[in-house]
Structures are given as C-alpha cells and as structure tokens.
Design an enzyme around this catalytic site. Structure first.
Site, PDB file in Angstrom:
ATOM      1  N   GLY A 326      30.067 -30.700 -58.020  1.00 38.32           N
ATOM      2  CA  GLY A 326      30.678 -31.983 -57.318  1.00 38.32           C
ATOM      3  C   GLY A 326      29.484 -32.514 -56.524  1.00 38.32           C
ATOM      4  O   GLY A 326      29.237 -33.697 -56.523  1.00 38.32           O
ATOM      5  N   HIS A 362      33.084 -32.766 -46.673  1.00 39.55           N
ATOM      6  CA  HIS A 362      32.769 -31.387 -47.021  1.00 39.55           C
ATOM      7  C   HIS A 362      31.021 -31.255 -47.058  1.00 39.55           C
ATOM      8  O   HIS A 362      30.501 -30.275 -46.249  1.00 39.55           O
ATOM      9  CB  HIS A 362      33.118 -30.981 -48.566  1.00 39.55           C
ATOM     10  CG  HIS A 362      32.784 -29.573 -49.047  1.00 39.55           C
ATOM     11  ND1 HIS A 362      33.822 -28.760 -49.212  1.00 39.55           N
ATOM     12  CD2 HIS A 362      31.733 -29.116 -49.368  1.00 39.55           C
ATOM     13  CE1 HIS A 362      33.103 -27.458 -49.712  1.00 39.55           C
ATOM     14  NE2 HIS A 362      31.627 -27.893 -49.836  1.00 39.55           N
ATOM     15  N   GLU A 363      30.259 -32.227 -47.379  1.00 32.37           N
ATOM     16  CA  GLU A 363      28.874 -32.133 -47.397  1.00 32.37           C
ATOM     17  C   GLU A 363      28.416 -32.220 -46.201  1.00 32.37           C
ATOM     18  O   GLU A 363      27.325 -31.365 -45.578  1.00 32.37           O
ATOM     19  CB  GLU A 363      28.199 -33.005 -48.428  1.00 32.37           C
ATOM     20  CG  GLU A 363      28.918 -32.910 -49.986  1.00 32.37           C
ATOM     21  CD  GLU A 363      28.542 -31.291 -50.509  1.00 32.37           C
ATOM     22  OE1 GLU A 363      27.786 -30.849 -50.006  1.00 32.37           O
ATOM     23  OE2 GLU A 363      29.327 -31.203 -51.343  1.00 32.37           O
ATOM     24  N   HIS A 366      29.017 -29.254 -43.956  1.00 27.97           N
ATOM     25  CA  HIS A 366      27.773 -28.212 -44.412  1.00 27.97           C
ATOM     26  C   HIS A 366      26.627 -28.114 -43.580  1.00 27.97           C
ATOM     27  O   HIS A 366      25.682 -27.489 -43.453  1.00 27.97           O
ATOM     28  CB  HIS A 366      27.226 -28.268 -45.755  1.00 27.97           C
ATOM     29  CG  HIS A 366      28.012 -27.504 -46.741  1.00 27.97           C
ATOM     30  ND1 HIS A 366      28.440 -26.251 -46.694  1.00 27.97           N
ATOM     31  CD2 HIS A 366      28.497 -27.744 -48.068  1.00 27.97           C
ATOM     32  CE1 HIS A 366      28.927 -25.647 -47.502  1.00 27.97           C
ATOM     33  NE2 HIS A 366      29.289 -26.518 -48.503  1.00 27.97           N
ATOM     34  N   GLU A 385      31.153 -22.095 -47.073  1.00 31.50           N
ATOM     35  CA  GLU A 385      32.314 -22.890 -47.872  1.00 31.50           C
ATOM     36  C   GLU A 385      33.561 -23.145 -47.376  1.00 31.50           C
ATOM     37  O   GLU A 385      34.418 -24.208 -47.577  1.00 31.50           O
ATOM     38  CB  GLU A 385      32.288 -22.370 -49.419  1.00 31.50           C
ATOM     39  CG  GLU A 385      31.095 -22.461 -50.052  1.00 31.50           C
ATOM     40  CD  GLU A 385      30.256 -23.602 -50.286  1.00 31.50           C
ATOM     41  OE1 GLU A 385      31.203 -24.866 -50.025  1.00 31.50           O
ATOM     42  OE2 GLU A 385      29.264 -23.844 -50.727  1.00 31.50           O
TER      43      GLU A 385
HETATM   44 ZN   LIG Z   1      30.174 -26.618 -50.157  1.00 32.21          ZN
END
Ligand SMILES: [Zn+2]
Ligand SMILES: *[C@@H]1O[C@H](CO)[C@@H](O)[C@H](O)[C@H]1NC(C)=O
Ligand SMILES: *[C@@H]1O[C@H](CO)[C@@H](O)[C@H](O)[C@H]1NC(C)=O
Ligand SMILES: *[C@@H]1O[C@H](CO)[C@@H](O)[C@H](O)[C@H]1NC(C)=O
Length: 980
Positions: A326, A362-363, A366, A385
């Site tokens: 993704g 999400h990114e 991180h 994750e």
């Molecule tokens: Zn991830």
C-alpha cells in the site's frame, strides 16, 4: 509499511478493506523448514556509523553506454563502522546485488589501506545474502577504531516492484509517450539489493545519497533535499543532504523522466508536498489537505515535532503507479501505490478516499514508530506496525473526528484481529523469524491488527494521559536507536507509577503492567469470557478460555490478564470504559451487580476478547435489541454481531439462540452492525451455495435487509454521513450479489442509462454494484464499453474499480478477453492476482470457466505474477469458488501439472480439501439453520418501518463484500488490510 491484502497461508498484505486483495503470502511449509536457522542474521561485531552511496542507473538504450546493461546500475558504497568485537580477521555484511566488482578497506583515522587476504579478499554467500570480507593473515580489526569499507558493485533494476529492491516502472504521458522511472522498496530485507549494507532494522547510521541521472531526466527525489546538482554533460550528479540516523531499509531514491511536485503547502519551515507522474496534476489536493493536520497532531500528541527530528527534514509523499504494497514509510519520501495517494473528485469512491487518509496517517505515524524508534529485529515488527496501525485510525480521527474513524477502528481492526487470531495456527505478536521469507511473513495481520488493538486496550486500561506519557517516555528514551519490547514496558511502568493510578487485579493486588503487556505480546490467541449471571444471588460468574474458531481445537492452560468492563440494563453507562479490575485468573465472581435485566461485557469492545453469556442473558439481550436496539451502544451491537457468528461457528452458541440475537438486524440500519453481519452471512452463504435450501436462506437474509436497504436507498444523498455512504456501498454490493431483484434492476437500469448517454456519470460510490450487475446482465459490447472506459481513465483507484467490474461478465467472448488481458501490460503485475479473484467473484460460473485458461497458460501465469507465493495463491484461491463438479475437473487438471509445478499442485490440492470441507459443513448444517431462521421469521413481529428513524450514530466501512469464497472468508476478514 502498509500491507495490501489478505492472506492465504501466512500472509501479508492488505490494502484494506476493500476487496479481495492482493495477497502477499508466505508459504508455511517453507517457514517451518527454515525455523531455527539463524544464519541470516549479522553478528553484532561492528556498529555502522555512516554510508555514502553513489548510484548511476541505466534505463533506455539511449541512456545506456556501451559496456553497460540496460536496467542495471553501477553502485559504490562506502560504510564507516566502528569495531566492537576483538580479534576479527574477517567480517560479514548483507548483499544481494548483481555483481561485486571489488572491495577495499581503510582505517578512517589515517585513511590507511588495510590489507585484505590476497586471492580471497571477499566471498559472496548468495544463499544467505552475505558478503564476507577477509583481512590478510595475521591482521585483525582494532576494537573501538573506525574503518571505512568501500564496495564497487553492479545492481539490478528489477522489472516489477514485486521483486522489491530497485525496480522500474513507466507511464504514458499526455502525448502517449512512455516515460521511465526507477524507485526503491527496501523494506524489510531489500536494502541489500540496492547497496551492500547492515540490513537489519537494529543497525542505524546516517546516509548520503548521490545519483548520476541522465541529464534529460527530471530531478531525482530522495529522503533528504538535494544539496548540490552538477551538470556533467550526459549525466547530472545530484548529491543529497545527510539523513538522520536510521535503519538502512528506510533509504530511498526515485529517478524519473517526468515526475514532479503536484501539490505543495509552500511552507519553508514545515514543508509538505505530493509528488506524482506529470499527468496526475490536480489529484494531489486531498492528500495535501490532510497531511499537515495529521503531522501537526502527531507532533503535539507525541511531544516531538516531526520537523525537529533532523535538520533539513522534508515531508514528501510520492505516488508510484507500480508498488508492491500500500505504501512504505521511507523517511522524508514516503512512497504510495498511486491509488493510495491520488484522489480525483467524481472518480474515486469513499472507501478509497478514506484509505488515502488512514494510510497517510499510518505512514506519518511511522516517523515516530518505525523511523525514530525501530524494533531491534523483525520478530517484534508489531512495535512498528502496531503503532502505525493504531495511529492510522486515531491520528486521522483526531484531525477529522467527523469521519468516526475511532469507531470504525473496531470493525476494521479489532474484529479482524479477533478473526485472524482465532486460528490454531496463529502466532504471537513477538514471533521468532530469521530468513527473509520468515520476516516478510511476519508483516501479517496479527502484527498490524492485533498490535493496534492491543494498544487501544492498553490506552483504556491506563487512561489516555498515562498512555500519552508512556509513549513520550519510550520515544525520548530510545530515539534514533532500536527498541525491544522491554523498553516499551519500562516506559509504561514509569508513566503509570508517576500517575499514581492503581489498577486492581482479581486478587486485589496492584496490576504489574509489565507482566500484563508481556503476556499479551508473548502469547498466541486471546480468550472468550463466559459470563453467567446468578439472578437470585446478584452475582456474575466469569470464566475465561482461549477462543478457537474450530470446535475441535484442544483447550489450553492460558490465562490472560483481562480488563473487565461491563454495563447493565438497570444502570446503563456506555462511556465508562475504565476497567473495574483486571481479571488475571481463570475464574472470577462479581458481587452486588444489578442482575434483573441484561448485562453487556467489554463495553464498546475496547478489549481483546469475545463474550459468551448464559442463555437467559443472551435472550434478554436479544429482547432488548428487538424492542429498541438503540439502547445498546452501536459498537456493542457490532461486537454482538461479530461474536455471535464466531461463537456459532465454534459451537459455543446454538443457532437457535444466535439467530434469535441477530434478528434485530431487521430494524437496525447501522453500518457498525451491518459490516460484521455481511461477513457473517457471506461466510454461511458461501457454504450453502450448492444446497437446495439456499433460496430459503436468501429469503431470510433479504427480509433482514429490507429495512436497511429502504433506509439507505439507491442514491447517494448530498452531504450524507460518510458511514452511510460506506454502508450503502457494501450492502448493495452484498444484496446484488445475492440476487436481490430490486438491487439488480436498479443497477442494470443505471448502467443502461449511463452507457446510452442518458446520464453522463455514475456516482463512484455506486459503481461497484452498478457496473458489475450491468456487465453480468450485459453482452460483449457492454463489456467493451467499460474496458475502453478503463483504458481512458487517469485515476488508478477508478481503473482498479473498472477491472473488478470487468470480471463480472458472463459473456464467453468477454471472459476470454478478460483472462488474456490479465497477462498483458494492461494489468500491472501487482494487480494480477486480484484480477483473477475479481473474475471468480464476478460470477459463480467464472471459476470453472477459467480452468482451461489456467491449464493452458501456467507458464505465462507463473511469470506474470512474479512471486512464487502469488503463483501458489492463484492455485489456492480458485478452489473456493468451484462446486463439486468444478473441483473434480480442477483435481484432474492439477494432476496433469503435478510434475512440472509441484508447489501449485500442493497449494491447489490443499485448497480443494478445504473447499470440500466447507461444502460439507454447509450440507451438514443447512437444514438446521433453515429451520431456526424459519421459526424466527414466523414468530417475530414485523418491525415498524424505521425509514424515518435517523441513523445518526451509525456507519462504517466494510470489507467483505462480494461473495467471498468460503475458504478465504475467514482469512480475509483477518486481514483486512492490506499493506501499508
Ligand atoms: Zn506500516
Ligand atoms: C458514566 O460513567 C462516567 C464515568 O464514571 C460518568 O462520568 C458518567 O456521568 C456516567 N454516565 C451516565 C449516563 O451515568
Ligand atoms: C464457556 O461456555 C461454553 C458454552 O456454554 C462452554 O462450551 C465452555 O466450556 C465454557 N468454558 C468455560 C471455561 O467456562
Ligand atoms: C425487475 O425487473 C424485471 C424485468 O424488468 C421485472 O419483471 C421485475 O418485477 C423487477 N423486480 C423488481 C423487484 O423491481
């Protein structure tokens, strides 16, 4: 990284919710065979400090000088490292390049050459992807001293992103001219394809990247901004600023003929930009709009500003038409599969739009969890994750609360964790992995969904303030370093003790948060809590046991520390989410509870367990749901639906009671209730497809659907809540697939008006069922119309939606064209596995139709899907869509391929066995279920039409939409997500 799809055996990926997804699977047998082999790991003898990497890529013939090969690159890397271990006469790093031309070693303090063993300066161990360097006899490395290793090598520019490492792609520009680019996908074990390296997350260093690009190309992008650009004729040397201290898998560079900035916040202090191919202009607005609020919220919440993490740090997001997952969190330059970043109004549906938001969150998360702090080794990839997946919903929610992503988290992540983790073969969050295959396999549903759900449970256990403080403790303690779970436990212990909170256990002791956390991290699975109410005594007996979806699994001795929350009919409170205690024993009893009405445990399903009640309590719950379901919180209704299906499957709840509880669906219109209901009904229905009473079962489901479909209608209303759009999206697709006549008529008519030009567009949120039904009922010309439309599309989300629709045809000519087309460049390698699945899902007769095609094209298919695991998936997936006659034909076909393709043979036969087991399950149970649902329908009074009842509190996204093959249904739910 954000996964994409589902998984068959041990899987990975997920793009979530929307569909059948691309599978990135690892073969369990391979994993087992490798278990225990530690040879893939580097010793901790050396500590890398900095890298200088220079890359000269060759693309087209014009940019490839004589003596060089097209689609390769020349590379030079020099790595400065410090020596930790004494007496080393040789050392090893990772490497998986095409050719190593030479190595040199220097002592940095005086640049003196360190002599290497003559005739055997280095050795390549390609099995383990090691480069071993030998010092001259009698020479050793000096402990504490710094050395510089120089390696000159040639690397590959792989044909597709599925091979990871450095790969190529291209696109046609507005004039139809093919433009090339090169990108990198180095996570988790592929830095070694781009440059020899200490390719483990725990080794951190700084990186300076230099690219010699063809001068005719566009400027290159990398993690950091360009510092110097030197025109040297045919080539331009581009030198980028040094990265922060980070793991090697986070390095990236993107060399292209034509990519550019398509959206920019024009803020020099806090830059945020969207990059894409030149003709995607205009599609970066949404991604840009959400980026800054999410970055700012995370910076505030985590108390470390993103832009303070390194000097010159930028925050670019780039859309790659070709991408294996993704998205991937390369620091300073996150790469997304194009449809996960680019949004086109009027073309991209709400599901894909929402995923642009959540995947961005999400990114970005991180950057703190993954980049600033990184798991020491991939056995604890959940540290990266799990946090990213948690903030995927909760950071996007904080920036855009109206989307209700906090609530959607339950059906998208908590419930998919419960599903994935109920198999006997599940693994713990912390799970030993060594080889690259094992590592990739652990980027699986559990690390994402259970990791994130664990964090949510923890937050409610210790309170949001303490949670936030613990995260800060963790980040502050371990930034720019690696982390073990124990560092996280320490951070929570410190925060909790400073907060002076006391959390009581069953025995009345204060909870030891470290043992609470480590139990959940180290143990596989999760429990079901049995609740049994003693109405005379006013007590409630609790008992826990591991929940397995299989009725025949053997019980275990595990006892989880369970945060207990509940509410009661006489004093309902749906917002008090702090546990009354942590039950850390197998049984417990609650005293003085008002037990006259119903009780509901696991309020808002914030904790990782299912709940089963005594029959009387279940019936009281059922009664409440039927009289006024809104009295019970929508997240507990979602929990009840999901738990009831799982408990019935595991034979811990009878069909009589289970379906009685589900009967409230005839009135409820909430997305949160229907999303798990669709999965549950699909699971059953896929097992009944071959049975006589299927029609009766369908009638039962149609009766439940009646009200919600009336309420939602067939049109998207202006300004409606997004969860209503999502609910309609999934429900109509489900209904049409089941053969709901009104749904089909509406779709076919809509398709006809669109094709004939009466209407100029179909709302993207209605396209899935409209186009599918239109093509199912249509002829070759209808199919060609959508085929052409897909080729003209300039938005990847829309293209994939059209591809799915094309798979719905029943026309033989169209079916042949569709299958042939999968193997051409028209369908990207990353979409090919899905393209097959779209076809099987598209119509019940399609899987059988595909058999001869697969048989005749095995070799081409193997090449087209690139990965051995995907090739096996092709053979595994189809079985779930075949009836007995089809399975027999498939068996014969597999036998003929046995010798040449043993892995396909095994995958296919295993899938046949499980398809037969599903068919048998259906044959065994269908009569019983039909008699139960028949009774229900005849005894319950029809619900008053709730069309005027506002559905204010509902909605949510779903995943299981189209008839999903029975075999995969559970895996699929488990996963939902796909790669990020
Ligand atoms: Zn991830
Ligand atoms: C629910 O419990 C919370 C926390 O104890 C309390 O603040 C709130 O007032 C309660 N709500 C109701 C409706 O009783
Ligand atoms: C929980 O209840 C189910 C269903 O009644 C029963 O099969 C199971 O043995 C019970 N387990 C425990 C630990 O009480
Ligand atoms: C659907 O269309 C068919 C054919 O036009 C018609 O006979 C049928 O009554 C319609 N059904 C519904 C539920 O609209």
């Amino acid at each position: 990284m954000r996964l994409i799809g589902v998984i068959v055996l041990a899987l990975v990926a997920l793009t979530w919710a929307d569909g059948p997804l691309p599978f990135e699977t690892e073969d369990v047998e391979i994993l087992n065979a490798e278990a225990g082999d530690n040879n893939y790991r580097l010793p901790e003898d050396l500590d890398p400090i900095s890298y200088d990497i220079e890359i000269t890529p060759y693309f087209t013939e014009e940019t490839t000088p004589p003596g060089k090969s097209q689609f390769s690159f020349d590379g030079t890397v020099s790595i400065v490292f410090k020596v930790i271990k004494p007496n080393l006469n040789s050392f090893v790093i990772h490497e998986n390049v095409r050719l190593v031309e030479g190595v040199r070693l220097f002592k940095t303090e005086n640049d003196a050459v360190v002599p290497l063993l003559s005739g055997r300066q280095f050795e390549r161990d390609t099995d383990h992807q090691f480069l071993k360097i030998y010092l001259d006899t009698g020479t050793t490395l000096e402990v504490g001293a710094e050395y510089k290793l120089l390696v000159i090598y040639v690397g590959n520019i792989n044909e597709t992103p599925l091979s990871r490492g450095v790969f190529r792609g291209n696109y046609k520009d507005e004039n139809g001219v093919t433009r090339w680019y090169l990108a990198t996908h180095l996570q988790p074990t592929h830095s070694r394809q781009a440059f020899p390296s200490f390719d483990e997350p725990g080794f951190k260093s700084t990186f300076r990247i230099t690219i010699n690009r063809p001068t005719s190309f566009s400027p290159t992008y990398s993690n950091m901004p360009l510092e110097v650009s030197l025109n040297q004729g045919e080539r331009t040397k581009e030198i980028f600023r040094e990265t922060p201290r980070m793991s090697a898998y986070l390095v990236t560079f993107h060399v292209s003929d034509g990519f550019k900035v398509i959206a920019d916040n024009d803020d020099k202090e806090r830059p945020y930009r969207i990059l894409a191919r030149s003709n995607a202009e205009g599609q970066g607005k949404y991604a840009l709009e959400i980026g800054t609020p999410i970055t700012n919220w995370l910076s505030d919440y985590l108390k470390i500003d993103y832009y303070s993490m390194a000097k010159y740090l930028k925050n670019d997001q780039i859309a790659s038409p070709y991408w294996a997952s993704g998205a991937t969190e390369n620091w300073g330059l996150v790469t997304y599969r194009e449809l996960r970043l680019l949004y086109e109004e009027g073309e991209t549906n709400a599901v894909d739009k929402l995923s642009i938001g959540t995947i961005t969150a999400h990114e970005l998360a991180h950057k703190w969890f993954g980049n600033l702090i990184t798991c020491r080794w991939w056995d604890n990839v959940w540290i990266n994750e799990g946090f990213a997946s948690y903030f995927e919903y909760f950071a996007m929610h904080a920036a855009y609360p109206e989307l209700e992503l906090d609530d959607q988290f339950n059906i998208m992540y908590v419930q998919s964790a419960l599903s994935a983790d109920s198999a006997t073969s599940t693994r713990a969050l912390q799970h030993t992995v060594n080889s690259p295959t094992e590592v990739t396999g652990h980027f699986s549903g559990i690390s994402y969904s259970k990791g994130a759900s664990f964090l949510l449970m923890l937050k409610h256990l210790v309170s949001d303030d303490t949670f936030q403080q613990a995260l800060y403790n963790f980040l502050d303690d371990r930034k720019y370093q690696h982390a073990f779970p124990s560092h996280l436990y320490d951070a929570f212990e410190k925060a909790l003790s400073e907060s002076k909170q006391e959390i009581k256990t069953t025995e009345g002791n204060n909870l030891d948060i470290k043992s609470f956390m480590s139990y959940w991290v180290l143990e596989q699975g999760y429990p079901v809590l049995n609740v049994s109410v003693n109405r005379e005594a006013g007590t409630i007996a609790l008992e826990q046991e591991r929940f397995f979806v299989s009725p025949t699994a053997t019980a275990t001795q595990q006892v989880w520390p369970l945060p207990i929350t509940y509410t009661t009919q006489s004093s309902p409170n749906w917002t008090d989410l702090s546990p009354v205690k942590v039950m850390n024993t197998k049984t417990d009893t609650l005293q003085n509870v008002p037990t006259d009405g119903w009780v509901i445990f696991n309020v808002q399903q914030k904790n990782i367990y299912r709940v089963n009640y005594d029959t009387e309590t279940w019936l009281k719950i059922a009664q409440q749901l039927q009289t006024d379901h809104n009295v019970i919180h929508h997240l507990n209704r979602a929990q009840i639906v999901d738990d009831v299906f799982a408990l019935m499957r595991s034979e811990k709840l009878s069909f009589q009671v289970g379906f009685q509880v589900l009967q409230f669906l005839e009135k409820d219109t909430s997305f949160y209730s229907w999303y798990p209901a669709i999965s549950g009904f699909n699971w059953l229905r896929n097992r009944f497809l071959h049975t006589e009473p299927l029609a009766l079962f369908d009638q039962y489901v149609f009766r439940l659907l009646d009200n919600v479909i009336k309420d939602l209608g067939f049109e998207v209303e202006p300004n409606e809540h997004v969860t209503r759009t999502l609910n309609r999206f999934y429900l109509l697709n489900f209904a049409c697939n089941m053969g709901h006549q009104e749904c089909i008529n509406n779709s076919v008519n809509r398709f006809k008006s669109y094709k004939s030009g009466v209407t100029t567009s179909v709302n993207p949120n209605l396209r899935r069922h409209t186009f599918c039904e239109g093509l199912r009922a249509g002829d070759f010309e209808d199919w060609s119309f959508i085929f052409k439309r897909r080729q003209e599309s300039n938005n990847q989300a829309d293209e994939v939606a059209m591809l799915r629709a094309l798979g719905c045809t029943k026309n033989d000519q169209a079916r042949n064209e569709y299958l042939k087309n999968i193997l051409t460049d028209d369908v990207k390698a990353q979409d090919r596995l899905n393209a097959f699945t779209f076809f099987y899902m598209g119509d019940q007769s399609n899987a059988k139709f595909a058999l001869p095609f697969i048989k005749e094209n095995v070799k081409e298919i193997e090449k087209a899907v690139v990965l051995p695991a995907w090739f096996q998936n092709i053979f595994a997936n189809i079985a779930g869509y075949l009836d007995e006659e089809g399975l027999k034909e498939y068996e014969t076909m597999l036998t003929s391929t046995q010798t040449e393709y043993p892995t396909a043979f095994t995958a296919g036969n295993n899938a046949i066995a499980s398809a037969r087991a599903n068919i048998k399950w259906g044959s065994d149970k269908v009569e019983q279920i039909i008699s139960v649902v028949d009774d229900l329908t005849s005894t319950t009074t029809p619900a008053p039409s709730s069309s005027e009842e506002p559905t204010t509190e509902t909605p949510a996204p779903g995943s299981a939409t189209v008839a999903f093959p029975a075999t995969l249904m559970f895996l699929w739910t488990a996963l939902a997500i796909i790669l990020k």
